[in-house]
Design a protein around this motif. Structure first.
Motif, PDB file in Angstrom:
ATOM      1  N   MET A  28      10.479  -4.368  -3.705  1.00  0.00           N
ATOM      2  CA  MET A  28      10.095  -4.397  -2.304  1.00  0.00           C
ATOM      3  C   MET A  28       8.582  -4.556  -2.253  1.00  0.00           C
ATOM      4  O   MET A  28       7.859  -3.889  -3.004  1.00  0.00           O
ATOM      5  CB  MET A  28      10.516  -3.110  -1.600  1.00  0.00           C
ATOM      6  N   ILE A  29       8.102  -5.430  -1.393  1.00  0.00           N
ATOM      7  CA  ILE A  29       6.662  -5.586  -1.166  1.00  0.00           C
ATOM      8  C   ILE A  29       6.375  -5.258   0.284  1.00  0.00           C
ATOM      9  O   ILE A  29       7.038  -5.767   1.192  1.00  0.00           O
ATOM     10  CB  ILE A  29       6.175  -7.011  -1.491  1.00  0.00           C
ATOM     11  N   ARG A  30       5.378  -4.436   0.491  1.00  0.00           N
ATOM     12  CA  ARG A  30       4.987  -4.019   1.846  1.00  0.00           C
ATOM     13  C   ARG A  30       3.610  -4.600   2.153  1.00  0.00           C
ATOM     14  O   ARG A  30       2.663  -4.386   1.403  1.00  0.00           O
ATOM     15  CB  ARG A  30       4.961  -2.497   1.917  1.00  0.00           C
ATOM     16  N   ALA A  31       3.504  -5.316   3.241  1.00  0.00           N
ATOM     17  CA  ALA A  31       2.221  -5.891   3.654  1.00  0.00           C
ATOM     18  C   ALA A  31       1.512  -4.931   4.600  1.00  0.00           C
ATOM     19  O   ALA A  31       2.110  -4.407   5.536  1.00  0.00           O
ATOM     20  CB  ALA A  31       2.429  -7.235   4.333  1.00  0.00           C
ATOM     21  N   ARG A  32       0.245  -4.716   4.330  1.00  0.00           N
ATOM     22  CA  ARG A  32      -0.582  -3.828   5.156  1.00  0.00           C
ATOM     23  C   ARG A  32      -0.987  -4.568   6.431  1.00  0.00           C
ATOM     24  O   ARG A  32      -1.569  -5.645   6.383  1.00  0.00           O
ATOM     25  CB  ARG A  32      -1.817  -3.427   4.340  1.00  0.00           C
ATOM     26  N   VAL A  33      -0.676  -3.964   7.587  1.00  0.00           N
ATOM     27  CA  VAL A  33      -0.975  -4.589   8.876  1.00  0.00           C
ATOM     28  C   VAL A  33      -1.582  -3.527   9.793  1.00  0.00           C
ATOM     29  O   VAL A  33      -0.868  -2.904  10.585  1.00  0.00           O
ATOM     30  CB  VAL A  33       0.290  -5.185   9.525  1.00  0.00           C
ATOM     31  N   PRO A  34      -2.885  -3.245   9.699  1.00  0.00           N
ATOM     32  CA  PRO A  34      -3.469  -2.192  10.536  1.00  0.00           C
ATOM     33  C   PRO A  34      -3.174  -2.409  12.014  1.00  0.00           C
ATOM     34  O   PRO A  34      -3.301  -3.520  12.540  1.00  0.00           O
ATOM     35  CB  PRO A  34      -4.973  -2.323  10.247  1.00  0.00           C
ATOM     36  N   ALA A  35      -2.722  -1.351  12.673  1.00  0.00           N
ATOM     37  CA  ALA A  35      -2.331  -1.365  14.079  1.00  0.00           C
ATOM     38  C   ALA A  35      -1.135  -2.270  14.338  1.00  0.00           C
ATOM     39  O   ALA A  35      -0.740  -2.467  15.487  1.00  0.00           O
ATOM     40  CB  ALA A  35      -3.493  -1.776  14.985  1.00  0.00           C
TER      41      ALA A  35
ATOM     42  N   LEU B  80      10.698  -4.504   9.665  1.00  0.00           N
ATOM     43  CA  LEU B  80       9.565  -3.925  10.371  1.00  0.00           C
ATOM     44  C   LEU B  80       9.652  -2.418  10.204  1.00  0.00           C
ATOM     45  O   LEU B  80      10.646  -1.803  10.590  1.00  0.00           O
ATOM     46  CB  LEU B  80       9.590  -4.305  11.851  1.00  0.00           C
ATOM     47  N   THR B  81       8.628  -1.808   9.645  1.00  0.00           N
ATOM     48  CA  THR B  81       8.726  -0.409   9.252  1.00  0.00           C
ATOM     49  C   THR B  81       8.260   0.524  10.359  1.00  0.00           C
ATOM     50  O   THR B  81       7.656   0.105  11.346  1.00  0.00           O
ATOM     51  CB  THR B  81       7.887  -0.136   7.988  1.00  0.00           C
ATOM     52  N   THR B  82       8.500   1.812  10.150  1.00  0.00           N
ATOM     53  CA  THR B  82       8.030   2.827  11.090  1.00  0.00           C
ATOM     54  C   THR B  82       6.540   3.083  10.958  1.00  0.00           C
ATOM     55  O   THR B  82       5.997   3.927  11.671  1.00  0.00           O
ATOM     56  CB  THR B  82       8.794   4.149  10.882  1.00  0.00           C
ATOM     57  N   ARG B  83       5.857   2.359  10.054  1.00  0.00           N
ATOM     58  CA  ARG B  83       4.394   2.428   9.975  1.00  0.00           C
ATOM     59  C   ARG B  83       3.769   1.082  10.348  1.00  0.00           C
ATOM     60  O   ARG B  83       2.671   0.759   9.931  1.00  0.00           O
ATOM     61  CB  ARG B  83       3.932   2.860   8.580  1.00  0.00           C
ATOM     62  N   GLN B  84       4.480   0.297  11.131  1.00  0.00           N
ATOM     63  CA  GLN B  84       3.954  -0.963  11.663  1.00  0.00           C
ATOM     64  C   GLN B  84       3.591  -1.950  10.552  1.00  0.00           C
ATOM     65  O   GLN B  84       2.626  -2.694  10.675  1.00  0.00           O
ATOM     66  CB  GLN B  84       2.718  -0.701  12.544  1.00  0.00           C
ATOM     67  N   ALA B  85       4.355  -1.966   9.491  1.00  0.00           N
ATOM     68  CA  ALA B  85       4.099  -2.884   8.387  1.00  0.00           C
ATOM     69  C   ALA B  85       5.310  -3.786   8.182  1.00  0.00           C
ATOM     70  O   ALA B  85       6.418  -3.484   8.634  1.00  0.00           O
ATOM     71  CB  ALA B  85       3.794  -2.111   7.107  1.00  0.00           C
ATOM     72  N   PHE B  86       5.078  -4.913   7.480  1.00  0.00           N
ATOM     73  CA  PHE B  86       6.167  -5.780   7.044  1.00  0.00           C
ATOM     74  C   PHE B  86       6.668  -5.323   5.674  1.00  0.00           C
ATOM     75  O   PHE B  86       5.876  -4.958   4.807  1.00  0.00           O
ATOM     76  CB  PHE B  86       5.685  -7.222   6.872  1.00  0.00           C
ATOM     77  N   GLN B  87       7.974  -5.402   5.463  1.00  0.00           N
ATOM     78  CA  GLN B  87       8.538  -5.244   4.126  1.00  0.00           C
ATOM     79  C   GLN B  87       9.401  -6.451   3.788  1.00  0.00           C
ATOM     80  O   GLN B  87      10.181  -6.915   4.610  1.00  0.00           O
ATOM     81  CB  GLN B  87       9.376  -3.968   4.012  1.00  0.00           C
ATOM     82  N   LEU B  88       9.210  -6.937   2.558  1.00  0.00           N
ATOM     83  CA  LEU B  88      10.066  -7.960   1.980  1.00  0.00           C
ATOM     84  C   LEU B  88      10.907  -7.300   0.906  1.00  0.00           C
ATOM     85  O   LEU B  88      10.384  -6.542   0.081  1.00  0.00           O
ATOM     86  CB  LEU B  88       9.232  -9.083   1.367  1.00  0.00           C
ATOM     87  N   HIS B  89      12.187  -7.598   0.882  1.00  0.00           N
ATOM     88  CA  HIS B  89      13.095  -6.994  -0.093  1.00  0.00           C
ATOM     89  C   HIS B  89      13.725  -8.068  -0.974  1.00  0.00           C
ATOM     90  O   HIS B  89      13.859  -9.226  -0.580  1.00  0.00           O
ATOM     91  CB  HIS B  89      14.195  -6.206   0.627  1.00  0.00           C
ATOM     92  N   GLY B  90      14.099  -7.647  -2.185  1.00  0.00           N
ATOM     93  CA  GLY B  90      14.823  -8.533  -3.082  1.00  0.00           C
ATOM     94  C   GLY B  90      13.955  -9.496  -3.860  1.00  0.00           C
ATOM     95  O   GLY B  90      14.439 -10.539  -4.313  1.00  0.00           O
TER      96      GLY B  90
END
Length: 572
Positions: A82-89, A114-124
């Motif tokens: 899983m990769i999570r992209a940092r997206v402030p605000a 779309l995560t509960t911390r306002q970030a993108f996650q890519l899976h797989g």
């Protein structure tokens, strides 16, 4: 609270945990990641590197649906990342949305989370594609550094500018905090972006974090009353914007929130942050940095299960913590200012900002952007992004806001969304609109039970009960997680379900609708049948006996169904 220089506690020497040793020996987060990525024999990376890659924004996972089958075939687990992209605000451009959409199809499982911390996650993402995926994220002017790991993670902020004229300023401050607290190591650029390795005696430095970074993950959120849509009290630092005459004055500072606990360890627990005072906006960044440094120096580095700031705060005491903070700052916090939160959910539909731009709040079930036979949500949002007439703002409730829309472009967006029936919350029950579920199975290594894949069907069954008692339109917060780590903030649900085993959950009830009171354990190890049986009489009582505008959680506390749990405290 006055400044005190004497008799303040000193940092103690901890026997370092295994992860602390890994960090110490990692050469500022490099470890053997290069070698692991180049090892074609396995789809996994070296055990120590599974800890270090988190700082780079990725987790190693397996497809747990296939684990037993592959074991029987004498194959290693089906590893992916899983990769999570940092997206402030949570604010992304249309071009960034399209880039993440394309990466999900090219390298991932075809969906965005779309995560509960306002970030993108890519899976797989398989190992051989990790570099290309992170480079693709970087090419879109996003990154994944510090999206995970023992550092400050994605900084949250209210993203819908239709709710307050200061939202844009708050988003700017969230980005400033995020940049200020980013790790300074060059390892990320060397490993993922093919930059030159640091050699020849050059030395990385981490002026804020130090060589071993923080004892545990660290979370910061900003909210502007009356909207607590980022759940500020669930964070290590919560910043409550204080506004007068549409001008931002500063922030009430809350510290020590955190949702996670561990089964069988009563010394672990969810906790809401304490409000410790007010800081003018020009001093807020200094306060944030020094809180991080206090946790760096005083956090538990021996037992990771007790390493969050909430445990530091309870171990040394909230008042002592404030004294330590003020001594380091060289100035006192002011008394906290009055504020009122009314809800911690998203606001749906069109809202007009002070500058005349429009913002459209959309419901995204559990934050999963995908196409199905019933709903082509991913395609709809792709077509909206291709118009290049709005930005894309992720919310703290796994929702989405299409922002900065000029009036003449509203119809273009509505036509696309209407054609696909995408994101419209008007026809949804009050329960479904506010439901949150973590990813859980099949990819999360910590999940004991289902969450995202199961909660929609459970909500359907609960909706039948609510309709029976005329409660379909009542807003009720339900949150489900596959384990007690708290990624979906289950302990702030008026109905909280926390996985214990396959098909079994602990049922929690009675959180505050605005996120200022935790819920209380009501029944352990319940099945779906138990959940429906337990909630039906409570819904019936609520329908017949509630006070005017009384929320479900408040009703349960008032009538003695549960005893109220921890509420937000103000430290004087």
């Amino acid at each position: 609270m006055t400044l005190k220089q004497n008799n303040l506690p000193q940092p103690q020497a901890w026997k370092p945990s295994e992860v602390e040793t890994i960090k110490t020996n990692s050469n500022y987060l490099r470890g053997t990641l290069e070698q692991s990525l180049n090892d074609a024999i396995t789809g996994a990376i070296a055990p120590d590197d599974t800890q270090l890659i988190k700082f780079h924004g990725s987790y190693q996972q397996t497809d747990r649906d296939l684990d037993e089958e592959r074991k029987n075939q004498k194959l290693e687990p089906l590893y992916s990342f899983m990769i999570r992209a940092r997206v402030p605000a949570g604010i992304a451009t249309a071009a960034q949305w399209l880039a993440m959409d394309e990466l999900a199809d090219k390298y991932g499982n075809g969906t965005l989370k779309l995560t509960t911390r306002q970030a993108f996650q890519l899976h797989g993402i398989v190992k051989k594609n990790l570099r290309q995926t992170i480079q693709g994220i970087n090419d879109a002017l996003l990154d994944s550094i510090a999206a995970c790991g023992d550092v400050n993670r994605n900084v949250m902020s209210t993203s819908n500018e239709g709710l307050s004229p200061v939202v844009g300023e708050l988003a700017g401050f969230a980005k400033a905090i995020s940049e200020h607290l980013l790790p300074k190591t060059t390892a990320y650029h060397e490993i993922w972006l093919n930059k030159q390795l640091v050699t020849g005696g050059q030395q990385d430095e981490e002026p804020i974090y130090g060589k071993t970074y923080l004892p545990r993950k660290f979370k910061i959120a900003i909210a502007v009353p009356p909207y607590n849509d980022t759940d500020v009290f669930a964070n290590d630092i919560g910043l409550i914007a204080i506004v007068k005459d549409n001008q931002l004055l500063g922030y009430n500072v809350a510290v020590g929130g955190g949702m996670g606990k561990t089964y069988g360890m009563p010394e672990t627990y969810p906790r809401l942050a304490d409000v410790i005072g007010f800081v003018p906006k020009d001093k807020a960044l200094a306060v944030v940095e020094e809180i991080v440094k206090v946790q760096r120096d005083f956090g538990n580095r021996e037992n990771r299960k007790l390493a969050r700031l909430k445990y530091t705060l309870d171990r040394i005491g909230s008042e002592v913590f404030v004294e330590l903070l003020q001594a380091r700052l060289g100035f006192e916090l002011e008394d906290s200012k009055p504020y009122v939160f009314e809800s911690n959910g998203d606001v749906f539909g069109w809202k007009k900002a002070a500058d005349g731009k429009w913002f459209l709040g959309l419901h995204i079930e559990h934050g999963r952007i995908k196409d199905t036979d019933a709903l082509q949500l991913k395609q709809a949002l792709k077509e909206v992004a291709q118009l290049e007439v709005c930005d894309f703002r992720l919310t703290g409730n796994q929702g989405l806001v299409l922002g900065n829309v000029i009036t003449r472009n509203k119809l273009k967006i509505q036509e696309i969304l209407g054609r696909y029936a995408a994101g419209d919350a008007q026809e949804l029950s009050g329960l479904r609109k506010h439901a949150i579920a973590c990813v859980a199975l099949n990819t999360c290594t910590m999940a004991f039970a289902e969450a995202e894949r199961y909660l929609p069907s459970l909500v359907t069954k609960l909706e039948s009960l609510l309709e029976k008692f005329g409660l379909s339109n009542e807003d009720i917060l339900i949150r489900m997680t596959g384990c007690p780590n708290g990624c979906g903030r289950p302990f702030l649900g008026e109905i909280g379900l926390v996985g214990r085993a396959m098909g079994k959950y602990n049922l929690y009830l009675g959180a505050g609708f605005a996120g200022e009171r935790l819920n209380t354990l009501y029944k352990e190890m319940v099945s779906e049948a138990d959940i429906l049986q337990l909630l039906e009489p409570l819904f019936e009582s609520y329908a017949g006996e509630r006070a005017v505008k009384e929320r479900f959680g408040d009703f349960l506390v008032r009538t003695g169904v549960i005893v109220a749990s921890q509420q937000v405290q103000t430290i004087k």
